[in-house]
Design an enzyme around this catalytic site. Structure first.
Site, PDB file in Angstrom:
ATOM      1  N   ASP A  85      41.116  46.640  20.049  1.00 33.42           N
ATOM      2  CA  ASP A  85      39.980  47.502  20.389  1.00 33.42           C
ATOM      3  C   ASP A  85      38.940  47.574  19.278  1.00 33.42           C
ATOM      4  OD1 ASP A  85      41.094  48.171  22.835  1.00 33.42           O
ATOM      5  OD2 ASP A  85      42.038  50.009  22.103  1.00 33.42           O
ATOM      6  N   ARG A 132      38.798  37.814  29.840  1.00 34.74           N
ATOM      7  CA  ARG A 132      39.680  36.811  29.221  1.00 34.74           C
ATOM      8  C   ARG A 132      40.864  36.508  30.135  1.00 34.74           C
ATOM      9  NH1 ARG A 132      44.521  37.462  27.384  1.00 34.74           N
ATOM     10  NH2 ARG A 132      44.331  39.717  27.411  1.00 34.74           N
ATOM     11  N   ARG A 154      40.540  49.563  36.053  1.00 33.57           N
ATOM     12  CA  ARG A 154      40.624  50.278  34.784  1.00 33.57           C
ATOM     13  C   ARG A 154      41.709  51.326  34.942  1.00 33.57           C
ATOM     14  NH1 ARG A 154      36.311  52.187  31.349  1.00 33.57           N
ATOM     15  NH2 ARG A 154      38.179  52.811  30.257  1.00 33.57           N
ATOM     16  N   ARG A 160      47.418  51.672  36.753  1.00 34.00           N
ATOM     17  CA  ARG A 160      47.386  50.234  37.050  1.00 34.00           C
ATOM     18  C   ARG A 160      48.616  49.791  37.834  1.00 34.00           C
ATOM     19  NH1 ARG A 160      44.082  47.165  32.356  1.00 34.00           N
ATOM     20  NH2 ARG A 160      42.780  48.903  31.702  1.00 34.00           N
ATOM     21  N   CYS A 247      34.614  42.235  23.681  1.00 30.26           N
ATOM     22  CA  CYS A 247      35.661  42.338  24.695  1.00 30.26           C
ATOM     23  C   CYS A 247      35.205  41.721  26.011  1.00 30.26           C
ATOM     24  CB  CYS A 247      36.019  43.809  24.900  1.00 30.26           C
ATOM     25  SG  CYS A 247      37.318  44.123  26.087  1.00 30.26           S
TER      26      CYS A 247
END
Length: 322
Positions: A85, A132, A154, A160, A247
């Protein structure tokens, strides 16, 4: 008796279950080293409250800025971040005093019915908030001769995995380290090989940060530092910085240590940049002596980035704003 020994050290942390868990582990270690009490100070970051995608709200730094501001204002003594992060530029007033031993850097699949990635049906819906992962998962699926649909998500681990439990998605992809740190590693149905999906630079590693002026605390926290983790992550982040990626760019990197028997003598750095649909990947690696200094680790990352740019990575970086 030193009056400071009774004074608690204040550890700034995000409020999520994962952040609290990993900060708690660091707090225990710091208590053992310093003999001082450590209290967790919960700080809400913009990344925690915004429901927009990371790419929309500014990438990595959104989870970090509030913690760093609290450090600079003197409201906390040190902070724990997930290293992936952290923006690659380091503020002069702050120092990463420790990078503890890295957890599993791989990505983990949590799929319905215990399925592995290779067992997922054609057209499977996979949730991820990471460009990614999107690029490499699409490439992996193409290599297996099938098609997947990636769905932007998110939220915390419960949210999730809930998409899979509720039947909305066939699978989600998360960092294995995060699952392990909250005791839910057994929920992964597949650990994705780094030969197929390279993790985010720094994935699985933590950064313990404090004021650059606090020499006493820096010396104490340094006892938590793992030199091999620091060398690996520094090389990965150097690659990331040289590719000018945040990111929101589909960049993966992993430095791993190669041992000859019991002696670690080389480091291999792998990097990947790809288009989101997985149709084009530039993936290269380099191997050299284990870096013995910050400058050597930085040079390793920059050299591989230069090779990747020469192989066409720059053309793929145009997707950074997606």
């Amino acid at each position: 008796m030193n009056p400071r020994l009774d004074q608690p050290l204040r550890l700034g942390t995000r409020r999520s279950k994962l952040a609290m868990s990993q900060s708690g582990h660091v707090a225990d270690a710091v208590r053992a080293i310093t003999g001082r009490p450590v209290e967790l100070v919960e700080i809400t970051t913009y990344g925690d409250v915004s429901r927009e995608s990371l790419a929309q709200i500014g990438g990595t730094g959104v989870f970090v800025t509030a913690l760093r501001d609290a450090l600079l204002r003197g409201e906390v003594d040190f902070a724990v971040h997930s290293l992936k992060d952290l923006p690659t530029a380091q503020p002069e007033e702050l120092v990463i005093a420790a990078m503890p031993l890295r957890e599993d850097p791989r990505d983990a699949l949590v799929a319905r019915d215990g399925l592995t990635f290779e067992q997922l049906p054609d057209g499977a819906r996979i949730g991820t908030g990471s460009p990614r992962r999107t690029a490499q998962l699409n490439h992996y699926a193409r290599a297996l001769g099938k098609r997947i649909e990636t769905v932007a998500i998110r939220g915390n681990v419960d949210t999730r995995i809930g998409f899979v439990r509720d039947g909305e998605l066939d699978a989600v992809v998360l960092a294995a380290a995060g699952l392990n740190r909250i005791g839910r590693g057994d929920e992964a149905t597949d650990l994705l090989s780094v030969d197929s999906v390279l993790p985010a630079p720094g994935q699985g590693a933590l950064a313990v940060e404090c004021l650059a002026s606090d020499a006493e605390l820096i010396a104490s926290l340094a006892e938590l530092d793992d030199p091999h983790t620091r060398a690996a992550v520094t090389a990965e982040r150097s690659l990331l910085a040289a590719l000018e990626a945040g990111c929101s760019a589909p960049v993966g990197a992993l430095a791993d240590l190669l041992a000859d028997g019991q002696v670690v003598n080389e480091m291999r750095l792998r990097g990947v940049v790809g288009t989101l649909d997985g149709s084009t990947l530039v993936q290269l690696s380099t191997t050299g002596p284990v870096p013995q200094s910050y400058d050597e680790a930085m040079a390793l990352g920059r050299e591989l980035a230069d090779e990747m740019l020469a192989k066409g990575a720059a053309g793929l970086m145009g997707e950074r704003s997606l």
